[in-house]
Design an enzyme around this catalytic site. Structure first.
Site, PDB file in Angstrom:
ATOM      1  N   GLU A  76       0.811  -1.217   0.000  1.00  0.00           N
ATOM      2  CA  GLU A  76       0.000   0.000   0.000  1.00  0.00           C
ATOM      3  C   GLU A  76       0.848   1.273   0.000  1.00  0.00           C
ATOM      4  O   GLU A  76       0.496   2.257  -0.649  1.00  0.00           O
ATOM      5  CB  GLU A  76      -0.909  -0.013   1.229  1.00  0.00           C
ATOM      6  N   ASP A  77       1.990   1.248   0.711  1.00  0.00           N
ATOM      7  CA  ASP A  77       2.730   2.487   0.945  1.00  0.00           C
ATOM      8  C   ASP A  77       4.125   2.536   0.316  1.00  0.00           C
ATOM      9  O   ASP A  77       4.858   3.500   0.530  1.00  0.00           O
ATOM     10  CB  ASP A  77       2.875   2.722   2.457  1.00  0.00           C
TER      11      ASP A  77
END
Length: 733
Positions: A76-77
């Protein structure tokens, strides 16, 4: 800050055969890809996955779960993709990481739609492997512990989501300890003043509570030894802050009137149930039990597998307290829930028929895949996450488990959708009853059906199960959709005739032009376009304009019609200005020249979350998102339109009625009106009454500019000595 060595040691102690090298590889992989990233607190981002892994290790989960905690944010990051995770760590961890990763391809959607789709994705992943939600709950717990580093608005949004979705999921999975911490942290950020005041009251009474519990524990241990009843330990606890606050608010009582404010807990050895009942007899022989306060969750476990005996008794000096009695195994499940009895050692990662704790999840997934509207999904989910504790029977003896407040209609849909659709009446314990009658524990319910019957929209006013609600909404929506398609067809034909177009040729759409128009409006089929016209979301003239194209439309548009249209538009705008609601206050996306009115049932004010509902012949009615009538409107989601506040109107004020519940003392009305005046707020009306329970009820209507102004008024009233609670009353204005 926790260290990876501490995490590895916890996993080693709980799982001596664990692959500890997997944890080291996951840690170094996470550290490499999160390098340079920082959290809102200023700490290195790596502290977060480490803390999540530590929470999972403390839950005594396996190395795969803990490794997922270390890796849960890399997709996600960072620039890492799921395929890379699969190559380095295998399919199992890749599946878990994917389950907790938010969907990235919905950035165009509203915040609510993103929230709904991410929760839906997590629930679907839970079916294959419950560890998905355990990692997500650990992630949410650490985020809540560090929430104070975020802006206040973001704190409130995340705390509300935690209270609405994640804490109830933890409860339904039986994870009492984690649920309690999530609720208290959410309470702290959503209602900081109430949290501080309650915490201060309890802190003042802490020495008194500790002394009392020590005395009770010693007495219980003495009596159990005299009766030769084995026990592992006797604990004492004070009820959690959020639970106390909810009870005070719900029952309008004082702290001294909370029966289970303090409690003793008896833990008996192993899983010998007979010792629990024997201990209950000792407690009732020692102290007087309070009638109606005995609950046997051992004979009838809660649907999250919670088991315990609860009884409230009166102490020697008249102080009420609760005693909980459970075995060691019951206590472990009460604290850890699904994490205490997971079956990965046997190679069973998903939900199975013998997992009673997952029955609710299986039924949840059934309608999760049917409900498309994000608001409908979230509202139904919140309803379904509340504990179920009503057990009723069919005439043949089959047990049907339902939420409190469930009706025969809920019962009918719990049996089968067709039984619900054709329900015409019900007998409870052999007597005919109205369909809105609430079912009680042990009732025998017989549903009467007719092949010609069909659901009523009025049922949405009293059903409580998500299954019944979604089935009724679906049926009503299908019926109204058919009517709206026919109405839209007639309206489009009428408008086409004014432009001397062949409606038949246009609707047959041999050229594909009408389908192109539908696509431009975001609809996949011509029937969807006609339904939107029938609902009032689209104006037939605008559809004709897109169909013809700007040049041909301009040629056919007569000057007289143009003037008439301008006159109508000016009239609508004049009405809007008169009502002080218009384009300068509320924007309706995709709808032109429609009258906009604020709903009187909820009186939305600037800054509140709002939704629009297209009302035939009356334009768009705007409701506050929390309005009690919104649930009924959701029966036809195609008539819901996106609305938003465009900008504050300086002269606009909103009348809001507030109800203050107070002690019955002289000067309360004067104190409240003075507190309101002190913050430069006008009062339209104020009146006071005293109820039979000797409480004061003061209704005051104030003029506010926006939601923040209203919050200031409520805080000011709550600061008046003697005020117990303040709530907003819908319908003012």
């Amino acid at each position: 800050m926790i260290r990876i060595g501490d995490v590895i040691e916890k996993v080693r102690q709980n799982h001596p055969q664990a692959d500890l090298d997997l944890l080291r590889r996951a840690y170094f992989f996470s550290a490499r890809h999160h390098q340079g990233q920082v959290r809102a607190s200023g700490e290195p981002y790596l502290t977060h996955p480490l803390e999540v892994a530590n929470i999972l290790a403390e839950m005594r989960l396996d190395e795969v779960s803990v490794a997922t905690g270390l890796l849960h944010d890399v997709v996600e990051d960072t620039l890492v993709d799921l395929e890379t995770i699969r190559q380095y760590f295998g399919d199992e961890i890749a599946h878990l990481v994917d389950g907790v990763t938010k969907i990235a391809q919905i950035s165009h959607a509203s915040r609510e739609e993103r929230q709904a789709e991410n929760v839906r994705k997590m629930l679907l992943a839970m079916v294959d492997d419950v560890r998905v939600v355990l990692v997500k709950l650990a992630d949410r717990l650490h985020n809540m512990r560090t929430l104070h580093h975020l802006p206040v608005e973001k704190q409130r949004r995340i705390a509300q989501e935690t209270l609405d979705i994640y804490a109830p999921i933890a409860h339904r999975l039986g994870m009492g300890r984690l649920r309690g911490e999530l609720e208290d942290l959410a309470f702290k950020h959503l209602y900081p003043e109430e949290y501080r005041a309650l915490a201060e009251q309890l802190e003042k009474r802490r020495p008194e509570h500790e002394a009392f519990l020590n005395q009770v524990r010693a007495r219980i241990e003495e009596k159990l030894r005299e009766a030769e009843i084995p026990f592992v330990r006797v604990e004492g606890r004070v009820k959690r802050l959020y639970s106390i606050w909810k009870k005070l608010k719900r029952q309008h009582i004082e702290l001294d009137q909370v029966y289970d404010l303090v409690a003793a807990r008896i833990i008996t050895p192993g899983n010998e149930i007979r010792h629990c009942y024997a201990a209950l007899g000792v407690i009732h022989h020692t102290w007087h039990p309070i009638p109606g306060r005995i609950k046997d969750w051992i004979a009838t476990p809660r649907d999250n597998l919670y088991q315990s005996l609860h009884t409230s008794v009166i102490g020697n000096e008249g102080q009420p307290f609760e005693v909980q009695i459970r075995t060691e195994e019951m206590h472990r499940i009460a604290e850890e829930g699904v994490a205490a009895h997971w079956k990965y050692k046997e190679g069973k990662r998903g939900t199975h028929e013998d997992d009673a704790a997952f029955q609710w999840l299986r039924s949840l997934i059934e309608w999760t895949q049917e409900v498309k509207d994000s608001r409908d999904f979230l509202e139904s989910l919140k309803l379904d996450l509340y504990p179920k504790d009503v057990y009723a029977f069919t005439p043949k003896g089959k047990v049907i488990q339902l939420p409190r407040g469930a009706t025969p209609v809920d019962f009918a849909y719990a049996i089968h959708s067709e039984v619900g659709h054709t329900c015409t009446g019900a007998r409870i314990n052999g007597r005919m009853v109205p369909l809105r009658t609430q079912i009680q524990n042990g009732d025998v319910v017989e549903i009467i059906t007719s092949p010609n019957a069909h659901p009523s929209r009025d049922w949405l006013n009293f059903v409580v199960t998500s299954r019944a609600r979604s089935r009724i909404r679906h049926w009503v929506a299908e019926q109204q959709r058919a009517e709206s398609i026919e109405l839209g067809r007639k309206l489009l034909e009428k408008e086409a005739a004014r432009f001397q177009l062949s409606a038949k040729k246009m609707l047959n759409d041999a050229s594909g032009e009408l389908k192109r128009v539908a696509s431009e409006y975001g609809y996949g089929r011509i029937e969807d376009l006609l339904a939107a016209i029938g609902y009032g979301k689209l104006i037939p003239r605008n559809v004709i304009a897109k169909y013809l194209g700007p040049e041909r439309f301009a040629e056919l548009e007569q000057k007289k019609e143009s003037k008439l249209r301008t006159s109508v538009r000016e009239g609508v705008q004049a009405v809007k200005r008169l009502m002080r609601v218009g384009d300068d206050a509320i924007v309706v996306r995709g709808v032109d020249d429609l009258l906009i009115t604020r709903a009187r049932c909820c009186n939305p004010i600037y800054g509140e979350e709002i939704i629009g509902y297209v009302t035939r012949g009356k334009g768009v009615t705007v409701h506050a998102r929390h309005c009690r009538n919104v649930q009924q409107l959701m029966a036809n989601p195609e008539r819901i339109v996106e609305v938003e506040w465009a900008g504050q109107v300086n002269a606009a004020v909103y009348p809001v009625k507030l109800l203050a519940i107070t002690e019955n003392r002289t000067g309360m009305l004067a104190g409240i009106t003075s507190a309101i005046s002190d913050i430069k707020t006008s009062i339209r009306d104020a009146r006071a009454t005293v109820s039979a329970d000797n409480r004061g009820y003061i209704e005051v209507t104030v003029e506010v500019f926006d939601l923040k102004h209203l919050d200031r008024v409520i805080r000011s009233i709550r600061s008046v000595p003697g005020v117990i609670d303040v709530e907003r009353v819908n319908g003012a204005g």
